[in-house]
Scaffold this motif. Structure first.
Motif, short mmCIF file in Angstrom:
data_model
loop_
_atom_site.label_atom_id
_atom_site.label_comp_id
_atom_site.label_asym_id
_atom_site.label_seq_id
_atom_site.Cartn_x
_atom_site.Cartn_y
_atom_site.Cartn_z
N MET A 34 0.79 -1.25 0.09
CA MET A 34 0.22 -0.05 0.04
C MET A 34 0.89 1.36 0.07
N LEU A 35 1.89 1.30 0.75
CA LEU A 35 2.64 2.31 0.76
C LEU A 35 3.39 2.76 -0.45
N LEU A 36 3.92 1.43 -1.20
CA LEU A 36 4.59 1.78 -2.35
C LEU A 36 3.63 2.13 -3.35
N ALA A 37 2.54 1.51 -3.56
CA ALA A 37 1.34 2.19 -4.31
C ALA A 37 1.18 3.56 -4.12
N MET A 38 0.90 4.10 -2.96
CA MET A 38 0.77 5.21 -2.65
C MET A 38 1.43 6.49 -3.23
N ALA A 39 3.01 6.05 -2.99
CA ALA A 39 4.11 6.87 -3.39
C ALA A 39 4.05 7.01 -4.88
N VAL A 40 3.80 5.80 -5.53
CA VAL A 40 3.95 6.07 -7.04
C VAL A 40 2.31 6.73 -7.40
N ALA A 41 1.57 6.62 -6.99
CA ALA A 41 0.23 7.00 -7.17
C ALA A 41 0.40 8.72 -7.07
N ALA A 42 0.92 8.92 -5.91
CA ALA A 42 0.95 10.44 -5.60
C ALA A 42 1.79 11.11 -6.63
N SER A 43 2.97 10.27 -7.13
CA SER A 43 3.85 10.95 -7.77
C SER A 43 3.24 11.19 -9.43
N LEU A 44 2.59 10.14 -9.84
CA LEU A 44 1.98 10.22 -10.96
C LEU A 44 0.76 11.10 -11.20
N GLY A 45 0.20 11.55 -9.86
CA GLY A 45 -0.85 12.35 -10.03
C GLY A 45 -2.03 11.61 -9.79
N GLY A 48 -0.97 8.17 13.51
CA GLY A 48 0.27 7.50 13.16
C GLY A 48 0.90 7.57 11.92
N MET A 49 1.78 6.96 11.60
CA MET A 49 2.57 6.81 10.02
C MET A 49 1.46 6.96 9.25
N GLY A 50 0.51 6.14 9.25
CA GLY A 50 -0.39 5.72 7.91
C GLY A 50 -1.22 7.09 7.54
N SER A 51 -1.70 7.87 8.71
CA SER A 51 -2.44 8.98 8.16
C SER A 51 -1.57 9.90 7.90
N TYR A 52 -0.26 10.07 8.37
CA TYR A 52 0.85 10.90 7.96
C TYR A 52 1.07 10.77 6.49
N ALA A 53 1.20 9.46 6.07
CA ALA A 53 1.45 9.30 4.71
C ALA A 53 0.35 9.56 3.69
N ALA A 55 8.28 13.94 2.82
CA ALA A 55 7.29 12.98 3.79
C ALA A 55 7.32 11.57 2.94
N ILE A 56 6.56 11.85 1.73
CA ILE A 56 6.51 10.64 0.92
C ILE A 56 7.78 9.63 1.14
N ILE A 57 8.72 9.96 0.51
CA ILE A 57 9.87 9.33 0.45
C ILE A 57 10.05 8.65 1.88
N GLY A 58 10.04 9.68 3.02
CA GLY A 58 10.72 9.35 4.26
C GLY A 58 9.70 8.01 4.92
N VAL A 59 8.54 8.24 4.78
CA VAL A 59 7.48 7.23 5.26
C VAL A 59 7.63 5.83 4.39
N THR A 60 7.84 6.15 3.11
CA THR A 60 8.07 4.85 2.39
C THR A 60 9.30 4.09 2.69
N ILE A 61 10.31 4.96 3.03
CA ILE A 61 11.56 4.18 3.15
C ILE A 61 11.76 3.62 4.81
N VAL A 62 10.78 4.31 5.60
CA VAL A 62 10.74 3.81 7.11
C VAL A 62 9.96 2.52 6.89
N GLY A 63 8.79 2.66 6.30
CA GLY A 63 7.72 1.44 6.22
C GLY A 63 8.55 0.43 5.51
N GLY A 64 9.31 0.51 4.55
CA GLY A 64 10.22 -0.56 3.72
C GLY A 64 11.07 -0.87 4.72
N VAL A 65 11.90 -0.46 5.58
CA VAL A 65 12.96 -0.99 6.41
C VAL A 65 12.25 -1.74 7.58
#
Lengths: 278, 337
Positions: free
Chosen positions: A127-138, B288-293, B304-314
């Motif tokens: 979900m986080l990855l999909a959100m990051a990509v979707a946000a980037s693409l608009g 939490g992190m989710g609503s922040y994301a 913030a997006i990159i940060g949360v994604t990286i932290v989540g991934g790690v």
């Protein structure tokens, strides 16, 4: 055999009740995808009544904040959610299976590069990855679809690679190589045809999860844009009108029933191919 | 076994670098303009303001330059500054991480309790109504969208019946305890306020159940399959022959032998929980992190997006690693590929 138990014999063992219910649910929504305009009395975008009316005979699932008919919008929602999910899975299979097959067949550097990319992609919570990509693409449903393909392809790459590695060692492949077949021919004619079944089964079972993910992205505003009648964004409308519970009821039931349908089918297939778990 | 663990540990930094690179790259191929998040609409036409903002946030550098700067800063624990909150992303994430962890751990506890109980019941009463009901409950949980379930349960339990509290971590009128661990249940206890502690637990029930249900489904399916296999083994027959009670046979003899795969699936369910937490937190106004994301994604707040994604991934990487290692340690027969 007594006469009483006779009707039971007509149904084959693999045709379980959940499997039948699953097929019916999915068929219903496929039908809605094709003929939604014929099933509904109202246009999904028209303001056909007073705003936020509770369910009545005129509007079986009530009206939303703009006075649009929730039932019509729910049924029309299938025309967005289902084609998107199918497109995402097809693209993810096409990319994932090709790369996975290449990785398994070629080995060496190609294998390393592709599989490390798979590892890294699978290291993200989806979900986080999909959100990051979707946000980037608009915003937009098709951008969300691209995001989902990026999240989903590694699953099929792994599966396909494992299949190719296994089939590659079989004797008929050795025979083909010995008789002078080219590498392309060996891969496409002797290996790949034997690798598809598990990939396709897994892809079918994933359709429900992809629908869920798409709805989730739309729910947080990264998928469909208004006024598209997409289920996730309709539930988001419902959250904004929290006390008018019927606004979110239709789209919620829609997601629930179609995903449940795919999961029932998946469970049935699983039992069929792995009878131990029965 | 040591070699396997070592090899996994050595691979970690590379995977983390991969995560950082991918997260960074993904957010730079954007069509959305982050400037709209920094500069007000009226000032977007003012070239001076735009240039100043670009220089301040480093948006005027080339991509490789920005990447090197980002990785360099990251090594010192600096994830950049959020466009929206104007605070360091690392600080924001650290501040919000405990709330997510508390929710995820509570959900895991709910999911494991329900999942294991249902799995055992379903296996013991195989092919009876109990089995079918348990399987349906499990499948239902993994089919229902968490955000819709959250809304529906809030409406029924909080608005209609008034037996559970609304969104948030504490009653809105209560004064939160000083933040020590960030776990509301722990902080309230450390402040010596039992009433507040009960309020925090009270507020955890619905979101934990919403998030835990789907995991319960996965766990119960696996427990059922493993229990079926174990229950058919001969030592179970022996235990029964020696006169052990049914409860003892099922719990002490059979369930114990399914612990390793069960713990593994609970560990792997973390990915799902992190994913679900994003949506659950949005519904329950959980800070939490989710609503922040979600806020970051909606506001094109790229640091913030990159940060949360990286932290989540790690986090995800670490839990998976720990699960894998635990599995190998508990199960020496596993062949290590």
């Amino acid at each position: 055999m007594t006469a009483l138990s006779a009707p039971r014999m007509i149904r084959p063992r693999w045709l379980t009740l959940p499997l039948m219910v699953g097929v019916l649910l999915v068929l219903f929504w496929l039908l809605a995808t094709v003929v939604a305009p014929l099933m509904t009395a109202h246009d999904p975008l028209d303001m056909v009544g007073r705003r936020l009316q509770p369910p009545s005979w005129d509007h079986l699932l009530g009206t939303d904040a703009l006075g649009r008919d929730v039932l019509s919008r729910t049924l029309h929602g299938a025309r967005h959610s289902i084609p998107i999910a199918v497109a995402v899975v097809i693209l993810a299979v096409a990319i994932g299976a090709s790369l996975g097959a290449l990785a398994g067949f070629l080995g060496g550097l190609a294998d390393t590069v592709i599989m490390r990319l798979v590892d890294v992609t699978l290291s993200f919570p989806p979900m986080l990855l999909a959100m990051a990509v979707a946000a980037s693409l608009g915003p937009g449903l098709w951008n969300a679809a691209i995001a989902m393909v990026i999240v989903w392809w590694p699953v099929y790459a792994r599966l396909m690679r494992a299949q190719v590695l296994e089939v590659r060692e079989r004797e008929h492949v050795e025979a083909a190589i010995a008789s002078g077949a080219t590498r392309t021919r060996v891969l496409t004619r002797h290996i790949l045809p034997l690798c598809w079944t598990p990939v396709l089964i897994s892809a079918t079972m994933d359709l429900g999860q992809v629908i869920l993910l798409a709805a989730s992205l739309s729910f947080i505003g990264l998928g469909a844009t208004p006024p598209t009648p997409e289920w996730g964004s309709m539930i988001s409308d419902g959250a904004a009108q929290f006390y008018s519970w019927w606004v979110a009821l239709g789209p919620g039931l829609a997601i629930l029933t179609i995903v449940l349908g795919f999961n029932f089918i998946g469970d049935g297939l699983h039992d069929y191919f792995d009878p131990r778990s029965r | 076994m040591t070699r396997y663990i070592l090899r996994r540990l050595i691979a970690m930094p590379f995977l983390v670098l991969g995560i950082v690179t991918l997260a960074f790259l993904l957010t730079t191929v954007t069509k959305g303009d982050p400037l709209t998040a920094i500069v007000s609409d009226r000032q977007l036409n003012n070239p001076e303001v735009v240039a100043a903002a670009k220089a301040k946030w480093g948006l005027d550098r080339s991509l490789p330059e920005r990447y090197v700067i980002y990785v360099g800063n990251l090594l010192t624990g600096d994830m950049g500054t959020s466009f929206i909150t104007r605070r360091p992303v690392a600080q924001d994430v650290l501040y919000r991480l405990p709330a997510t962890m508390e929710l995820v751990i509570a959900a895991m506890a709910v999911g494991a309790t329900i999942g294991i109980s249902l799995g055992v019941l379903a296996a013991y009463f195989r092919n009876t109504a109990i089995d079918h009901a348990a399987r349906f409950f499990a499948l239902f949980g993994s089919s229902i969208p968490v955000f819709w379930l959250g809304l529906a349960l809030l409406y029924v339990f909080s608005v209609q019946w008034g037996i559970l509290p609304g969104p948030g971590r504490l009653d809105a009128r209560a004064t939160p305890p000083p933040m020590v661990t960030g776990f509301m249940t722990v902080d309230t206890l450390m402040a010596g306020n039992v009433r507040l502690f009960l309020d925090a637990v009270w507020h955890l029930i619905l979101p934990a159940f919403v998030l835990g249900w789907a995991v319960a489904g996965t766990i119960s399916r696996l427990v059922r399959a493993n229990m079926l296999e174990v229950l058919s083994r001969e030592f179970i027959l022996t235990a029964r022959a020696k006169g052990a009670g049914e409860f003892r046979v099922v719990i002490r003899h059979a369930l114990r032998n399914t612990l390793v795969p069960t713990l593994t699936v609970i560990g792997y369910s973390f990915a799902y929980l992190l994913t679900g937490a994003v949506l659950t937190e949005t519904i329950f106004s959980w800070p939490g992190m989710g609503s922040y994301a979600v806020d970051a994604a909606r506001g094109l707040d790229f640091p913030a997006i990159i940060g949360v994604t990286i932290v989540g991934g790690v986090i995800f990487l670490i839990t998976n690693l720990l699960t894998d290692i635990a599995y190998v340690v508990a199960n020496p027969r596993v062949r290590l590929g």
